[in-house]
Design a protein around this motif. Sequence first.
Motif, PDB file in Angstrom:
ATOM      1  N   SER A  37     -24.298  14.843 -13.403  1.00  0.00           N
ATOM      2  CA  SER A  37     -23.823  14.069 -12.252  1.00  0.00           C
ATOM      3  C   SER A  37     -24.882  14.085 -11.149  1.00  0.00           C
ATOM      4  CB  SER A  37     -22.523  14.675 -11.719  1.00  0.00           C
ATOM      5  OG  SER A  37     -22.795  15.957 -11.197  1.00  0.00           O
ATOM      6  N   LYS A  38     -24.611  13.292 -10.130  1.00  0.00           N
ATOM      7  CA  LYS A  38     -25.543  13.236  -8.999  1.00  0.00           C
ATOM      8  C   LYS A  38     -25.572  14.585  -8.259  1.00  0.00           C
ATOM      9  CE  LYS A  38     -26.690  10.464  -5.021  1.00  0.00           C
ATOM     10  NZ  LYS A  38     -26.382   9.412  -4.096  1.00  0.00           N
ATOM     11  N   GLN A  39     -24.455  15.287  -8.320  1.00  0.00           N
ATOM     12  CA  GLN A  39     -24.366  16.581  -7.619  1.00  0.00           C
ATOM     13  C   GLN A  39     -24.938  17.725  -8.463  1.00  0.00           C
ATOM     14  OE1 GLN A  39     -21.621  14.463  -7.925  1.00  0.00           O
ATOM     15  NE2 GLN A  39     -22.080  13.649  -5.879  1.00  0.00           N
ATOM     16  N   ASP A  40     -25.151  17.447  -9.731  1.00  0.00           N
ATOM     17  CA  ASP A  40     -25.609  18.496 -10.643  1.00  0.00           C
ATOM     18  C   ASP A  40     -26.310  17.817 -11.828  1.00  0.00           C
ATOM     19  OD1 ASP A  40     -25.960  20.865 -11.976  1.00  0.00           O
ATOM     20  OD2 ASP A  40     -23.905  20.969 -12.750  1.00  0.00           O
ATOM     21  N   CYS A  41     -27.612  17.630 -11.667  1.00  0.00           N
ATOM     22  CA  CYS A  41     -28.343  16.776 -12.603  1.00  0.00           C
ATOM     23  C   CYS A  41     -29.482  17.524 -13.296  1.00  0.00           C
ATOM     24  CB  CYS A  41     -28.891  15.577 -11.812  1.00  0.00           C
ATOM     25  SG  CYS A  41     -29.808  14.415 -12.798  1.00  0.00           S
ATOM     26  N   TRP A  42     -29.307  17.740 -14.608  1.00  0.00           N
ATOM     27  CA  TRP A  42     -30.347  18.442 -15.364  1.00  0.00           C
ATOM     28  C   TRP A  42     -30.958  17.485 -16.389  1.00  0.00           C
ATOM     29  CZ3 TRP A  42     -28.835  24.135 -16.985  1.00  0.00           C
ATOM     30  CH2 TRP A  42     -28.527  24.856 -15.824  1.00  0.00           C
ATOM     31  N   ILE A  43     -32.229  17.617 -16.612  1.00  0.00           N
ATOM     32  CA  ILE A  43     -32.885  16.832 -17.662  1.00  0.00           C
ATOM     33  C   ILE A  43     -33.813  17.747 -18.467  1.00  0.00           C
ATOM     34  CG2 ILE A  43     -32.820  14.635 -16.372  1.00  0.00           C
ATOM     35  CD1 ILE A  43     -35.748  15.058 -15.635  1.00  0.00           C
ATOM     36  N   ILE A  44     -34.261  17.229 -19.607  1.00  0.00           N
ATOM     37  CA  ILE A  44     -35.196  18.015 -20.440  1.00  0.00           C
ATOM     38  C   ILE A  44     -36.497  17.228 -20.587  1.00  0.00           C
ATOM     39  CG2 ILE A  44     -35.537  19.144 -22.692  1.00  0.00           C
ATOM     40  CD1 ILE A  44     -32.421  18.738 -23.081  1.00  0.00           C
ATOM     41  N   ILE A  45     -37.596  17.891 -20.283  1.00  0.00           N
ATOM     42  CA  ILE A  45     -38.907  17.279 -20.496  1.00  0.00           C
ATOM     43  C   ILE A  45     -39.821  18.341 -21.109  1.00  0.00           C
ATOM     44  CG2 ILE A  45     -40.959  16.260 -19.388  1.00  0.00           C
ATOM     45  CD1 ILE A  45     -39.105  15.048 -17.274  1.00  0.00           C
ATOM     46  N   HIS A  46     -40.418  18.008 -22.255  1.00  0.00           N
ATOM     47  CA  HIS A  46     -41.313  18.938 -22.968  1.00  0.00           C
ATOM     48  C   HIS A  46     -40.655  20.293 -23.196  1.00  0.00           C
ATOM     49  CE1 HIS A  46     -44.825  16.443 -23.320  1.00  0.00           C
ATOM     50  NE2 HIS A  46     -44.690  16.064 -22.064  1.00  0.00           N
ATOM     51  N   GLY A  47     -39.397  20.272 -23.565  1.00  0.00           N
ATOM     52  CA  GLY A  47     -38.687  21.510 -23.882  1.00  0.00           C
ATOM     53  C   GLY A  47     -38.267  22.304 -22.664  1.00  0.00           C
ATOM     54  N   ARG A  48     -38.630  21.839 -21.497  1.00  0.00           N
ATOM     55  CA  ARG A  48     -38.264  22.535 -20.263  1.00  0.00           C
ATOM     56  C   ARG A  48     -36.990  21.929 -19.709  1.00  0.00           C
ATOM     57  NH1 ARG A  48     -43.187  24.965 -18.292  1.00  0.00           N
ATOM     58  NH2 ARG A  48     -44.804  24.419 -19.765  1.00  0.00           N
ATOM     59  N   VAL A  49     -36.082  22.796 -19.318  1.00  0.00           N
ATOM     60  CA  VAL A  49     -34.834  22.321 -18.713  1.00  0.00           C
ATOM     61  C   VAL A  49     -35.062  22.291 -17.203  1.00  0.00           C
ATOM     62  CG1 VAL A  49     -32.377  22.766 -18.409  1.00  0.00           C
ATOM     63  CG2 VAL A  49     -33.485  23.344 -20.576  1.00  0.00           C
ATOM     64  N   LEU A  50     -34.840  21.100 -16.628  1.00  0.00           N
ATOM     65  CA  LEU A  50     -35.138  20.926 -15.200  1.00  0.00           C
ATOM     66  C   LEU A  50     -33.878  20.561 -14.428  1.00  0.00           C
ATOM     67  CD1 LEU A  50     -38.112  18.503 -15.865  1.00  0.00           C
ATOM     68  CD2 LEU A  50     -38.322  20.955 -15.534  1.00  0.00           C
ATOM     69  N   ASP A  51     -33.648  21.302 -13.360  1.00  0.00           N
ATOM     70  CA  ASP A  51     -32.544  20.951 -12.457  1.00  0.00           C
ATOM     71  C   ASP A  51     -33.149  20.072 -11.360  1.00  0.00           C
ATOM     72  OD1 ASP A  51     -30.577  20.723 -10.583  1.00  0.00           O
ATOM     73  OD2 ASP A  51     -30.149  22.877 -10.423  1.00  0.00           O
ATOM     74  N   VAL A  52     -32.935  18.758 -11.485  1.00  0.00           N
ATOM     75  CA  VAL A  52     -33.574  17.833 -10.550  1.00  0.00           C
ATOM     76  C   VAL A  52     -32.617  17.343  -9.453  1.00  0.00           C
ATOM     77  CG1 VAL A  52     -35.390  17.043 -12.119  1.00  0.00           C
ATOM     78  CG2 VAL A  52     -33.160  15.915 -12.175  1.00  0.00           C
ATOM     79  N   THR A  53     -31.506  18.046  -9.311  1.00  0.00           N
ATOM     80  CA  THR A  53     -30.497  17.618  -8.318  1.00  0.00           C
ATOM     81  C   THR A  53     -31.131  17.429  -6.938  1.00  0.00           C
ATOM     82  OG1 THR A  53     -29.003  19.078  -9.537  1.00  0.00           O
ATOM     83  CG2 THR A  53     -28.167  18.109  -7.493  1.00  0.00           C
ATOM     84  N   LYS A  54     -31.950  18.409  -6.530  1.00  0.00           N
ATOM     85  CA  LYS A  54     -32.531  18.342  -5.180  1.00  0.00           C
ATOM     86  C   LYS A  54     -33.699  17.356  -5.107  1.00  0.00           C
ATOM     87  CE  LYS A  54     -31.117  22.861  -3.601  1.00  0.00           C
ATOM     88  NZ  LYS A  54     -31.353  24.227  -4.019  1.00  0.00           N
ATOM     89  N   PHE A  55     -34.121  16.897  -6.270  1.00  0.00           N
ATOM     90  CA  PHE A  55     -35.281  16.006  -6.316  1.00  0.00           C
ATOM     91  C   PHE A  55     -34.861  14.527  -6.362  1.00  0.00           C
ATOM     92  CE2 PHE A  55     -38.713  14.000  -9.028  1.00  0.00           C
ATOM     93  CZ  PHE A  55     -39.697  14.012  -8.065  1.00  0.00           C
ATOM     94  N   LEU A  56     -33.571  14.303  -6.604  1.00  0.00           N
ATOM     95  CA  LEU A  56     -33.104  12.919  -6.814  1.00  0.00           C
ATOM     96  C   LEU A  56     -33.560  11.978  -5.708  1.00  0.00           C
ATOM     97  CD1 LEU A  56     -29.444  13.483  -8.131  1.00  0.00           C
ATOM     98  CD2 LEU A  56     -31.493  12.915  -9.444  1.00  0.00           C
ATOM     99  N   GLU A  57     -33.320  12.387  -4.478  1.00  0.00           N
ATOM    100  CA  GLU A  57     -33.653  11.489  -3.359  1.00  0.00           C
ATOM    101  C   GLU A  57     -35.152  11.379  -3.113  1.00  0.00           C
ATOM    102  OE1 GLU A  57     -31.385  12.431   0.098  1.00  0.00           O
ATOM    103  OE2 GLU A  57     -29.487  12.101  -0.951  1.00  0.00           O
ATOM    104  N   GLU A  58     -35.869  12.404  -3.561  1.00  0.00           N
ATOM    105  CA  GLU A  58     -37.325  12.399  -3.320  1.00  0.00           C
ATOM    106  C   GLU A  58     -38.093  11.624  -4.390  1.00  0.00           C
ATOM    107  OE1 GLU A  58     -38.945  16.380  -2.961  1.00  0.00           O
ATOM    108  OE2 GLU A  58     -37.087  17.005  -1.997  1.00  0.00           O
ATOM    109  N   HIS A  59     -37.449  11.427  -5.552  1.00  0.00           N
ATOM    110  CA  HIS A  59     -38.183  10.835  -6.677  1.00  0.00           C
ATOM    111  C   HIS A  59     -38.724   9.443  -6.325  1.00  0.00           C
ATOM    112  CE1 HIS A  59     -38.212   9.115 -10.993  1.00  0.00           C
ATOM    113  NE2 HIS A  59     -39.341   9.754 -10.758  1.00  0.00           N
ATOM    114  N   PRO A  60     -40.059   9.273  -6.362  1.00  0.00           N
ATOM    115  CA  PRO A  60     -40.635   7.965  -6.002  1.00  0.00           C
ATOM    116  C   PRO A  60     -40.141   6.836  -6.909  1.00  0.00           C
ATOM    117  CG  PRO A  60     -42.334   9.644  -6.088  1.00  0.00           C
ATOM    118  CD  PRO A  60     -41.097  10.263  -6.665  1.00  0.00           C
ATOM    119  N   GLY A  61     -39.716   7.191  -8.115  1.00  0.00           N
ATOM    120  CA  GLY A  61     -39.204   6.171  -9.042  1.00  0.00           C
ATOM    121  C   GLY A  61     -37.717   5.901  -8.853  1.00  0.00           C
TER     122      GLY A  61
END
Length: 148
Positions: free
Chosen positions: A17-41
């Motif tokens: 969810s927007k309040q709790d957003c995890w993704i996987i890139i290159h086997g790394r689990v990333l909590d990007v919740t705090k990055f959502l608004e900053e993401h240039p994309g």
Amino acid sequence: MDKEIVFTLSQITQHKSKQDCWIIIHGRVLDVTKFLEEHPGGEEVLIDSAGKDVTKEFEDIGHSKAAKNLLLKYQVGYIQGYKIPDESELDLNLVTDSFKEPKAKEMKAFVIKEDPQPKYMIFVEYFVPFLVAAFFLYYRYLTGNLQL
Ligand code: HEM
């Protein structure tokens, strides 16, 4: 959070969810919740990626090295079954601690020294015209066109 924690895929799919957003890139689990608004994309692409392995999408965009370095900042662990690559195997150029400034490029400067003018050139430049002028005047003198 300890970055060595190993998560299962089903654990990660619970953070979608927007309040709790995890993704996987290159086997790394990333909590990007705090990055959502900053993401240039934009946050939408990240929310759509939540709970998924988006390594291919991440690479296809051609993210910069700075973006790749940021991955480590948001890492919370690894996905189960992921083999942690050796530093040498890593083709991502990821740094090991949170963020390293790029190494200052060494400036190399050198002075191109022109060959010093050969000595005889001074003779050619100054003395030869003088001789020519002297001969000319002497000739005029001999032919009577010049009165001293
Ligand atoms: C934690 C993961 C991510 C980080 C740290 C991150 C970081 C960045 C950064 C710093 C940029 C600016 C351009 C650059 O420096 O490359 C960017 C742009 C972008 N990112 Fe991400 N990104 C992440 C994940 C993703 C994912 C998973 C997608 C797509 C599924 C994505 C899609 C995009 C797009 C579409 C742009 C805009 C590219 C452009 O305008 O040319 N990003 N990202």
